[in-house]
Design a protein around this motif. Structure first.
Motif, PDB file in Angstrom:
ATOM      1  N   LYS B 102      -5.810  -6.764 -12.363  1.00  0.00           N
ATOM      2  CA  LYS B 102      -5.023  -5.880 -13.206  1.00  0.00           C
ATOM      3  C   LYS B 102      -5.053  -4.460 -12.631  1.00  0.00           C
ATOM      4  O   LYS B 102      -4.017  -3.801 -12.521  1.00  0.00           O
ATOM      5  N   HIS B 103      -6.247  -4.038 -12.249  1.00  0.00           N
ATOM      6  CA  HIS B 103      -6.439  -2.714 -11.666  1.00  0.00           C
ATOM      7  C   HIS B 103      -5.618  -2.588 -10.388  1.00  0.00           C
ATOM      8  O   HIS B 103      -4.899  -1.603 -10.180  1.00  0.00           O
ATOM      9  N   LYS B 105      -3.037  -4.309  -9.561  1.00  0.00           N
ATOM     10  CA  LYS B 105      -1.614  -4.373  -9.846  1.00  0.00           C
ATOM     11  C   LYS B 105      -1.103  -2.997 -10.288  1.00  0.00           C
ATOM     12  O   LYS B 105      -0.041  -2.550  -9.835  1.00  0.00           O
ATOM     13  N   ASP B 106      -1.889  -2.331 -11.143  1.00  0.00           N
ATOM     14  CA  ASP B 106      -1.510  -0.978 -11.558  1.00  0.00           C
ATOM     15  C   ASP B 106      -1.325  -0.074 -10.351  1.00  0.00           C
ATOM     16  O   ASP B 106      -0.374   0.697 -10.263  1.00  0.00           O
ATOM     17  N   LYS B 107      -2.265  -0.202  -9.407  1.00  0.00           N
ATOM     18  CA  LYS B 107      -2.218   0.653  -8.219  1.00  0.00           C
ATOM     19  C   LYS B 107      -1.028   0.301  -7.339  1.00  0.00           C
ATOM     20  O   LYS B 107      -0.315   1.174  -6.859  1.00  0.00           O
ATOM     21  N   SER B 108      -0.831  -1.006  -7.120  1.00  0.00           N
ATOM     22  CA  SER B 108       0.231  -1.367  -6.181  1.00  0.00           C
ATOM     23  C   SER B 108       1.606  -1.153  -6.789  1.00  0.00           C
ATOM     24  O   SER B 108       2.577  -0.929  -6.074  1.00  0.00           O
ATOM     25  N   ASP B 109       1.682  -1.204  -8.131  1.00  0.00           N
ATOM     26  CA  ASP B 109       2.959  -0.889  -8.777  1.00  0.00           C
ATOM     27  C   ASP B 109       3.357   0.558  -8.537  1.00  0.00           C
ATOM     28  O   ASP B 109       4.548   0.880  -8.465  1.00  0.00           O
ATOM     29  N   SER B 110       2.346   1.430  -8.414  1.00  0.00           N
ATOM     30  CA  SER B 110       2.699   2.826  -8.141  1.00  0.00           C
ATOM     31  C   SER B 110       2.730   3.099  -6.638  1.00  0.00           C
ATOM     32  O   SER B 110       2.546   4.220  -6.192  1.00  0.00           O
TER      33      SER B 110
END
Lengths: 141, 288
Positions: B102-103, B105-110
């Motif tokens: 989840k962590h 994913k948050d990073k790679s989404d940005s």
């Protein structure tokens, strides 16, 4: 009551010493330093040697293989190393961890035999390390 | 009596499984005690180095070390993920991986790229399958790991940080709260941040560095990161054993429940056979 300074000596495995002392002497990399109460803040690596702690005119000795010394006006902290370190050994360990990852990436099916080989390799490495350590101690004395 | 024999076999096999899970529970309980001792043993060191680092954050050196500096923009983040080497320890590893994912994913989404170092076989098996940059691993640490076994993995990440390849470094591990509770935890290792304001140290001061501030800080921060990672590993082992103990206990209990149920079915089947035989005999006698 005389002025004292609090000294903590810790390693990753245990707390070695903690208490109020009159003075402490440590083998810093640039030469031995003596710390008395209200010393100005200092941060320095230590080399292998003996830490002497002066309490009521009596001396206590602790052998360390290296570490870091922090001095604050009322507290001295000595972080002793347990792992013997040398720049090239660190490098080799880093290289090994990297190769391990690459190897597993390339051969995903050979996991079982590989795990065994790896355990052997680590053992060999540990042996090499202890040899290194023996050599160093022999050189110092 | 073929049905009865089948059930008896099944009961015997479940009893064997129960013996194994019970043995594993005992082993995990005794290993957990040792792991907890090891965890407590490094706490003083951890406390002290933490103090030193926090002092350092409040110092005013003429040279700001890269470890203490916030990067203007984050382009790539590094993770060190700690897991156990073996399974059969409940949801411990999977819960951790879920929050790491989840962590990430948050990073790679940005728009950030991800580098991962794993410690432990389970993490290495898991992250190899993912489209992340898996740059280092350490496995088979055993029950009593030593700091020098972690130096390699940690150095890869620290070097990457120093060279500006990654702009921050996170550590993911299971924190040991007590036997029943393990908290999965992601902490930011680099850059080092002050935790609370410290009145005593807020005036303008600095250390005397010997031989020079760069070498000393290099030295200190490598040890700091190593010791945090080491503590993570030791806590994770304690968590693994605790979690395995609980998982194996519930497995043994479940096996007991199944055995009870099967025993009931077996007795009923046996009774049914006897009843049938009696009624056949009675029926036969009546016919004569």
């Amino acid at each position: 009551m005389s002025i004292t300074i609090h000294v903590d000596i810790v390693s990753t495995e245990r707390e070695i010493y903690s208490g109020l002392v009159d003075a402490v002497f440590a083998p810093a990399v640039m030469g031995e330093v003596g710390i008395y109460p209200r010393h100005t803040p200092v941060l320095t690596p230590l080399k292998a040697g003996v830490i002497r702690v002066l309490v009521n005119g009596k001396e206590d000795n602790f052998y360390i293989s290296g570490g870091i010394l922090e001095v604050q006006p009322h507290v001295v902290t000595i972080l002793a190393d347990t792992a013997m370190r040398a720049a090239d050994l660190d490098e080799a360990a880093a290289l090994k961890a990297k190769l391990d990852a690459e190897h597993v990436l390339n051969n995903r099916d050979t996991n079982v035999g590989y795990a065994e080989a790896r355990v052997k390799f680590t053992e060999a490495l540990a042996q090499l390390r202890s040899i290194e350590r023996m050599r160093k101690i022999a050189k110092n004395y | 009596m073929s049905r009865g024999k089948e059930i008896r076999n099944q009961i015997a096999s479940i009893k064997n499984t129960q013996k194994i899970t019970h043995a594993m529970e005992m082993v995990a309980a005794s290993k957990m005690r040792k792991a907890q001792e090891r965890m407590l043993a490094i706490r003083p060191y951890q406390d002290k180095i933490h103090h030193v680092i926090q002092h350092l954050v409040f110092a005013h050196p003429e040279y700001i070390h890269v470890y203490l500096q916030d990067r203007a923009e984050e382009r790539r983040v590094g993770y060190v993920v700690i897991s156990s080497d073996r399974g059969l320890c409940g949801g411990l590893n999977n819960n951790l991986f879920r929050i790491v994912l989840k962590h990430i994913k948050d990073k790679s989404d940005s728009g950030l790229e991800i580098d991962i170092c794993t410690i432990g076989q389970k993490a290495s098996n898991f992250f190899v399958r993912l489209p992340v940059n898996h740059i280092g691993q350490t496995v088979q640490l055993g029950d009593s790991p030593h700091v020098h076994e972690l130096i390699g993995t940690v150095k890869i990440m620290i070097d990457a940080y120093k060279e500006g390849i990654i702009d921050s470094l996170y550590l993911a591990y299971n924190q040991f709260v007590n036997t029943m509770i393990q908290k999965n935890n992601i902490v930011k290792l680099l850059p080092v941040k002050p935790e609370e304001s410290n009145e005593e140290l807020s005036h303008h001061w600095d250390y005397i560095y010997e031989p020079n501030s760069k070498d000393v800080l290099d030295n200190l921060l490598v040890r700091y990161v190593e010791s945090v990672v080491y503590q993570g590993v030791v806590e994770n082992i304690a968590c693994e054993q605790a979690s395995r103990m609980v998982a194996m206990k519930s497995a043994s209990d479940n096996a007991g429940d199944i055995i009870d149920d099967l025993q009931l079915v077996h007795n009923k089947a046996r009774q049914a056979v006897i009843t049938q035989e009696i009624s056949e005999i009675v029926g036969g006698a009546a016919a004569v």
